[in-house]
Design a protein around this motif. Structure first.
Motif, mmCIF file in Angstrom:
data_model
loop_
_atom_site.group_PDB
_atom_site.id
_atom_site.type_symbol
_atom_site.label_atom_id
_atom_site.label_comp_id
_atom_site.label_asym_id
_atom_site.label_seq_id
_atom_site.Cartn_x
_atom_site.Cartn_y
_atom_site.Cartn_z
ATOM 1 N N ASP A 1 28.654 30.681 -34.543
ATOM 2 C CA ASP A 1 28.782 29.419 -33.810
ATOM 3 C C ASP A 1 30.147 28.768 -34.020
ATOM 4 O OD1 ASP A 1 27.698 27.735 -31.930
ATOM 5 O OD2 ASP A 1 26.849 26.351 -33.401
ATOM 6 N N ALA A 2 31.172 29.589 -34.275
ATOM 7 C CA ALA A 2 32.532 29.073 -34.458
ATOM 8 C C ALA A 2 33.336 29.340 -33.186
ATOM 9 C CB ALA A 2 33.203 29.740 -35.655
ATOM 10 N N PRO A 3 33.803 28.307 -32.479
ATOM 11 C CA PRO A 3 34.573 28.534 -31.255
ATOM 12 C C PRO A 3 35.887 29.264 -31.560
ATOM 13 C CG PRO A 3 33.820 26.253 -31.411
ATOM 14 C CD PRO A 3 33.593 26.877 -32.748
ATOM 15 N N TRP A 4 36.178 30.296 -30.778
ATOM 16 C CA TRP A 4 37.439 31.012 -30.915
ATOM 17 C C TRP A 4 37.855 31.592 -29.581
ATOM 18 C CZ3 TRP A 4 37.383 36.586 -30.605
ATOM 19 C CH2 TRP A 4 36.124 37.184 -30.666
ATOM 20 N N THR A 5 39.127 31.903 -29.463
ATOM 21 C CA THR A 5 39.667 32.531 -28.267
ATOM 22 C C THR A 5 40.563 33.679 -28.705
ATOM 23 O OG1 THR A 5 41.620 31.088 -28.199
ATOM 24 C CG2 THR A 5 39.650 30.340 -27.011
ATOM 25 N N LEU A 6 40.816 34.595 -27.790
ATOM 26 C CA LEU A 6 41.717 35.710 -28.096
ATOM 27 C C LEU A 6 42.480 36.103 -26.839
ATOM 28 C CD1 LEU A 6 41.184 38.674 -30.415
ATOM 29 C CD2 LEU A 6 41.973 39.148 -28.088
ATOM 30 N N ARG A 7 43.805 36.202 -26.970
ATOM 31 C CA ARG A 7 44.668 36.548 -25.849
ATOM 32 C C ARG A 7 45.748 37.529 -26.300
ATOM 33 N NH1 ARG A 7 42.905 35.733 -20.714
ATOM 34 N NH2 ARG A 7 41.481 33.935 -20.772
ATOM 35 N N ASN A 8 46.126 38.401 -25.392
ATOM 36 C CA ASN A 8 47.257 39.298 -25.616
ATOM 37 C C ASN A 8 48.434 38.755 -24.821
ATOM 38 O OD1 ASN A 8 49.149 41.308 -25.826
ATOM 39 N ND2 ASN A 8 47.899 42.927 -24.941
ATOM 40 N N GLY A 9 49.336 38.082 -25.510
ATOM 41 C CA GLY A 9 50.510 37.516 -24.856
ATOM 42 C C GLY A 9 51.715 38.425 -24.917
ATOM 43 N N GLY A 10 51.544 39.643 -25.441
ATOM 44 C CA GLY A 10 52.658 40.567 -25.579
ATOM 45 C C GLY A 10 52.834 41.448 -24.359
ATOM 46 N N ALA A 11 53.752 42.406 -24.502
ATOM 47 C CA ALA A 11 54.065 43.317 -23.397
ATOM 48 C C ALA A 11 53.366 44.657 -23.543
ATOM 49 C CB ALA A 11 55.580 43.528 -23.316
ATOM 50 N N GLU A 12 52.637 44.860 -24.645
ATOM 51 C CA GLU A 12 51.965 46.130 -24.885
ATOM 52 C C GLU A 12 50.453 45.931 -25.007
ATOM 53 O OE1 GLU A 12 53.579 47.801 -28.403
ATOM 54 O OE2 GLU A 12 55.612 48.026 -27.591
ATOM 55 N N ALA B 1 26.037 35.048 -33.883
ATOM 56 C CA ALA B 1 26.887 36.185 -34.244
ATOM 57 C C ALA B 1 28.075 35.773 -35.095
ATOM 58 C CB ALA B 1 27.369 36.895 -32.985
ATOM 59 N N GLU B 2 28.226 36.439 -36.224
ATOM 60 C CA GLU B 2 29.464 36.380 -36.993
ATOM 61 C C GLU B 2 30.257 37.625 -36.638
ATOM 62 O OE1 GLU B 2 28.819 36.840 -41.227
ATOM 63 O OE2 GLU B 2 27.034 38.066 -40.877
ATOM 64 N N LEU C 1 19.583 49.824 -32.931
ATOM 65 C CA LEU C 1 18.586 50.705 -32.331
ATOM 66 C C LEU C 1 17.353 50.705 -33.228
ATOM 67 C CD1 LEU C 1 20.691 53.876 -31.372
ATOM 68 C CD2 LEU C 1 19.797 52.152 -29.801
ATOM 69 N N THR C 2 16.197 50.440 -32.672
ATOM 70 C CA THR C 2 14.974 50.433 -33.448
ATOM 71 C C THR C 2 14.750 51.802 -34.086
ATOM 72 O OG1 THR C 2 13.991 48.791 -32.002
ATOM 73 C CG2 THR C 2 12.483 50.082 -33.361
ATOM 74 N N GLY C 3 14.497 51.800 -35.391
ATOM 75 C CA GLY C 3 14.268 53.045 -36.105
ATOM 76 C C GLY C 3 15.532 53.742 -36.557
ATOM 77 N N PHE C 4 16.689 53.133 -36.297
ATOM 78 C CA PHE C 4 17.950 53.730 -36.755
ATOM 79 C C PHE C 4 18.743 52.618 -37.436
ATOM 80 C CE2 PHE C 4 22.078 55.957 -36.210
ATOM 81 C CZ PHE C 4 21.716 57.158 -36.801
ATOM 82 N N ALA C 5 20.054 52.595 -37.282
ATOM 83 C CA ALA C 5 20.842 51.482 -37.808
ATOM 84 C C ALA C 5 20.461 50.226 -37.020
ATOM 85 C CB ALA C 5 22.329 51.783 -37.681
ATOM 86 N N GLU C 6 20.259 49.119 -37.714
ATOM 87 C CA GLU C 6 19.642 47.966 -37.060
ATOM 88 C C GLU C 6 20.377 46.646 -37.239
ATOM 89 O OE1 GLU C 6 15.682 47.992 -38.626
ATOM 90 O OE2 GLU C 6 14.978 49.465 -37.184
ATOM 91 N N THR C 7 21.420 46.581 -38.050
ATOM 92 C CA THR C 7 21.945 45.269 -38.408
ATOM 93 C C THR C 7 23.214 44.860 -37.682
ATOM 94 O OG1 THR C 7 23.246 46.168 -40.255
ATOM 95 C CG2 THR C 7 20.988 45.465 -40.733
ATOM 96 N N PHE C 8 23.903 45.761 -36.966
ATOM 97 C CA PHE C 8 25.231 45.402 -36.472
ATOM 98 C C PHE C 8 25.564 46.118 -35.171
ATOM 99 C CE2 PHE C 8 26.013 49.489 -38.223
ATOM 100 C CZ PHE C 8 27.247 49.954 -37.777
ATOM 101 N N PRO D 1 34.838 34.402 -25.829
ATOM 102 C CA PRO D 1 34.623 35.793 -26.225
ATOM 103 C C PRO D 1 33.220 36.112 -26.709
ATOM 104 C CG PRO D 1 35.902 34.636 -27.880
ATOM 105 C CD PRO D 1 35.792 33.708 -26.711
ATOM 106 N N GLU D 2 32.584 35.190 -27.405
ATOM 107 C CA GLU D 2 31.266 35.441 -28.007
ATOM 108 C C GLU D 2 30.243 34.483 -27.400
ATOM 109 O OE1 GLU D 2 28.389 36.866 -29.204
ATOM 110 O OE2 GLU D 2 29.848 37.794 -30.582
ATOM 111 N N LEU D 3 29.164 35.037 -26.820
ATOM 112 C CA LEU D 3 28.157 34.217 -26.168
ATOM 113 C C LEU D 3 26.921 33.982 -27.025
ATOM 114 C CD1 LEU D 3 28.333 35.761 -22.581
ATOM 115 C CD2 LEU D 3 29.674 33.882 -23.566
ATOM 116 N N ASP D 4 26.823 34.653 -28.166
ATOM 117 C CA ASP D 4 25.663 34.534 -29.045
ATOM 118 C C ASP D 4 26.016 33.634 -30.227
ATOM 119 O OD1 ASP D 4 23.513 34.814 -30.782
ATOM 120 O OD2 ASP D 4 23.282 36.964 -30.426
ATOM 121 N N PRO D 5 25.441 32.431 -30.334
ATOM 122 C CA PRO D 5 25.801 31.509 -31.422
ATOM 123 C C PRO D 5 25.394 32.006 -32.802
ATOM 124 C CG PRO D 5 23.919 30.664 -30.204
ATOM 125 C CD PRO D 5 24.433 31.840 -29.428
#
Length: 276
Positions: free
Chosen positions: A126-137, A88-89, A59-66, A82-86
C-alpha cells in the motif's frame, strides 16, 4: 561492473532442435533462458512501453507465496500506477539501463531515485510509487511480489533504496569466501516476511549438502554457470535461467567456473506456517 543476463527475446529458427533443459516437476521447475522468447511476454494495465516475462506465480500445490517478473521498459515507458494490489510488497532489482523510481513521502511529496544496474528497492504494501524510463536505452528489472503477512504488534517495514555495491557480501562459515550472500535486509528484522538476496559462488564453491527447508525459492541466474541439485536431479544452469523450488525440495550446487556464479534468490521467512 557486473554484466547481468536478460531474457533473449526473439524467436528461435525453425531449424533449432526442440530439446532443451526445461523441466516442470512436482518439486521444482527450470525455465532455461531460451524459453523467454517474444511469444511468452505479457503486458500490464497502466504500464506504457513495457513488456514482461512472468517467471513465477502462485500455483495451488506448488510454490504458493510469490510472483516474479522480468520487466523490460522502453525509453519513455513506465507507469504511474504500477501496483494495483494494496496487499503487495515488492523488491525491484535493475539489471540493465536506468529507471526513475518515485516514492511518495508522508508529507505528501515524492522523492525520485535513479536506479541503474544493481539498483535495489524494497516497497512495502500500500505504498504509492511510480517508475519511468527517462533514458535512451531499454531498462530491465526484476520485480518480486508477495502479499505481505501483517502481524498484530509488528510494524510494517518502510521503503528503502540501495545499490548492491553498498551491501556487504557475507561469506558462509568455513568457505573462505567461495560462497557469499548479500543480504539486503537484516535476517533478525521480523517485520520482513521475505528476503531477496544475491548469492555468489567463486569457481569451485559449493553448497556441500542437500538443503531441505520450509522456505520456497525463486532463483534467477544473473551470471555464470553451475550444476544444481534439484530434488534427485543434477541440472546444468546458466546465466538467464530461472529455477522455482517448492518448499522442502532438496537443493545443492557446485560452481565449476570458469567465472563466478551469481543469482537473485527469493525466500519466504519469519512467519507462522498457515494452518488451513
Amino acid at each position: 561492473m557486473s554484466s547481468y543476463a536478460t531474457p533473449p527475446g526473439g524467436l528461435p529458427p525453425q531449424t533449432q532442435l526442440t530439446t532443451n533443459r526445461a523441466r516442470f516437476t512436482q518439486a521444482y521447475a527450470v525455465l532455461p533462458r531460451g524459453t523467454m522468447t517474444d511469444i511468452v511476454t505479457s503486458a500490464l494495465p497502466h504500464w506504457d512501453g513495457t513488456r514482461l516475462w512472468v517467471v513465477a506465480r502462485p500455483l495451488t500445490g506448488f510454490a504458493e507465496t510469490f510472483s516474479q517478473y522480468v520487466v523490460e521498459v522502453a525509453p519513455g515507458g513506465g507507469s504511474d500506477r504500477p501496483e494495483l494490489d494494496p496487499r503487495a510488497e515488492a523488491v525491484l532489482l535493475v539489471v540493465t539501463g536506468t529507471v526513475t523510481l518515485g516514492l511518495a513521502g508522508t508529507d505528501g511529496g515524492t522523492t525520485e531515485h535513479e536506479l541503474g544496474q544493481g539498483g535495489y528497492a524494497y516497497l512495502p504494501p500500500d505504498a504509492p510509487w511510480t517508475l519511468r524510463n527517462g533514458g535512451a536505452e531499454v531498462a530491465t528489472f526484476h520485480w518480486v511480489r508477495k502479499a505481505y503477512e501483517a502481524v498484530d504488534g509488528i510494524e510494517v517495514p518502510e521503503a528503502f533504496v540501495t545499490h548492491e555495491s553498498q551491501v556487504e557480501a557475507v561469506e558462509m562459515p568455513g568457505t573462505e569466501g567461495a560462497w557469499r550472500t548479500q543480504r539486503f535486509v537484516d535476517p533478525a528484522d521480523v517485520r520482513h516476511d521475505m528476503h531477496v538476496n544475491i548469492v555468489t559462488f567463486e569457481p569451485g564453491g559449493a553448497i556441500p549438502f542437500p538443503e531441505t527447508h520450509v522456505m520456497e525459492h525463486g532463483l534467477y541466474v544473473l551470471e555464470g554457470k553451475a550444476v544444481y541439485l534439484l530434488n534427485e536431479d543434477w541440472v546444468e544452469v546458466e546465466a538467464g535461467d530461472f529455477l522455482w523450488l517448492r518448499a522442502f525440495c532438496p537443493q545443492a550446487c557446485y560452481a565449476g567456473g570458469p567465472g563466478r556464479f551469481r543469482y537473485l534468490l527469493y525466500k519466504d521467512v519469519n512467519r507462522h506456517a498457515r494452518l488451513w
